[in-house]
Design an enzyme around this catalytic site. Structure first.
Site, PDB file in Angstrom:
ATOM      1  N   SER A 259       3.000   2.176   8.302  1.00  0.00           N
ATOM      2  CA  SER A 259       2.791   0.986   7.324  1.00  0.00           C
ATOM      3  C   SER A 259       4.294   0.491   6.968  1.00  0.00           C
ATOM      4  CB  SER A 259       2.027   1.322   6.279  1.00  0.00           C
ATOM      5  OG  SER A 259       0.657   1.787   6.616  1.00  0.00           O
TER       6      SER A 259
ATOM      7  N   HIS B 282       0.784  -1.400   0.103  1.00  0.00           N
ATOM      8  CA  HIS B 282      -0.173  -0.044  -0.072  1.00  0.00           C
ATOM      9  C   HIS B 282       1.071   1.235  -0.048  1.00  0.00           C
ATOM     10  CE1 HIS B 282      -3.618  -2.469   1.085  1.00  0.00           C
ATOM     11  NE2 HIS B 282      -4.281  -1.611   0.326  1.00  0.00           N
TER      12      HIS B 282
ATOM     13  N   ASP C  26      -0.224  -7.669   1.543  1.00  0.00           N
ATOM     14  CA  ASP C  26       0.312  -5.981   1.551  1.00  0.00           C
ATOM     15  C   ASP C  26       1.534  -6.209   1.756  1.00  0.00           C
ATOM     16  OD1 ASP C  26      -0.503  -3.135   3.528  1.00  0.00           O
ATOM     17  OD2 ASP C  26       0.322  -3.488   1.557  1.00  0.00           O
TER      18      ASP C  26
END
Ligand SMILES: NCc1cccc(NC(=O)c2cccc3[nH]c(C(N)=O)cc23)c1
Length: 232
Positions: A183, A41, A89
């Site tokens: 992230s 992402h 991801d």
């Protein structure tokens, strides 16, 4: 990182800051001399711009002797990653050259045994992501300790309601949590990287939306395959 504290300088020498136009966008960590693991992402908001990878840093702004920006030779997203879900991801970044390892730049071992981390295990996350809901950005690396939440509980309402697969794990998110900009960073349990931070419900610090991490052990074949293919 919400509700955490400043890391001792260079105490997490595997941490990477993924940068676009000189700005921190995501975390990551060194898994081999020329490879950083992060989240797919993180490439979404890129609009074709290029990544650089900062290693050896504590402060994002201050000059530090061992800080060094690396160009990225290749960025490999997991083929199953997509904008709609948290599935697969993962992002592998090949640095333009092998990182110079030192006391400030080290490889973090990751879990290769595909066995769930027992619920209640205390793990740590680190990053330069938001430290408040209003989007306050830290200059120096932050860290937080979080207990693993069972998949069974994490999949209930009002939590993640059956969106947590066997290839994900959850941590409690009451007050202390990962957030935007974290992230791609590691979830470290007993000194080993077990997870990669994913944005999940894009909510931070709310107990109803536990932190979600991609389980690295479920992707060992893909990780080894990508690194080996680049060696041919
Ligand atoms: N553990 C949850 C977790 C872990 C890692 C990343 C995120 N990403 C966000 O949550 C996020 C994303 C986009 C805009 C955003 N604005 C805000 C905000 N103002 O709080 C958060 C976000 C959440």
């Amino acid at each position: 990182i919400l509700g955490g504290s400043t890391t001792g300088a260079h105490q997490r020498p595997y941490m990477a800051s993924l940068q676009v136009d000189g700005h921190h966008v995501c975390g990551g960590f060194l898994i081999a001399e020329q490879w950083v693991l992060s989240a797919a992402h993180c490439m979404e908001d890129m609009k074709g711009k290029t990544f650089q990878v900062l290693l050896g840093a504590h402060s994002l702004s201050q000059p530090e002797p061992h800080k060094r920006l690396y160009a990225v030779r290749a960025a490999v997203r997991h083929p199953g990653s997509n904008t709609e879900t948290n599935d697969d991801d993962l992002l592998l970044l090949q640095l333009e050259e092998k990182a110079t390892l030192s006391e400030h730049v080290k490889i973090l071992p990751f879990q290769r045994q595909d066995v769930d981390v027992p619920p209640g295990t205390m793990c740590e996350a680190a990053g330069w992501g938001f430290t408040s809901h209003s989007g306050r950005k830290p200059d120096v690396l932050q860290q937080v300790e979080r207990p693993v939440k069972s998949r069974e509980e994490c999949n209930r309402r009002p939590y993640h309601d059956n969106t947590i697969t066997d290839k994900m794990l959850c941590t409690d998110s009451r007050k202390k949590d990962t957030c935007k900009g974290d992230s791609g960073g590691p979830l470290i349990c007993n000194g080993v990287a077990e997870g990669v931070v994913t944005a999940g419900a894009r909510v931070c610090g709310n107990y109803k939306k536990p932190g979600i991490y991609t389980r690295i052990a479920a992707y060992v074949g893909w990780i080894d395959g990508v690194m080996a293919a680049a060696e041919e």
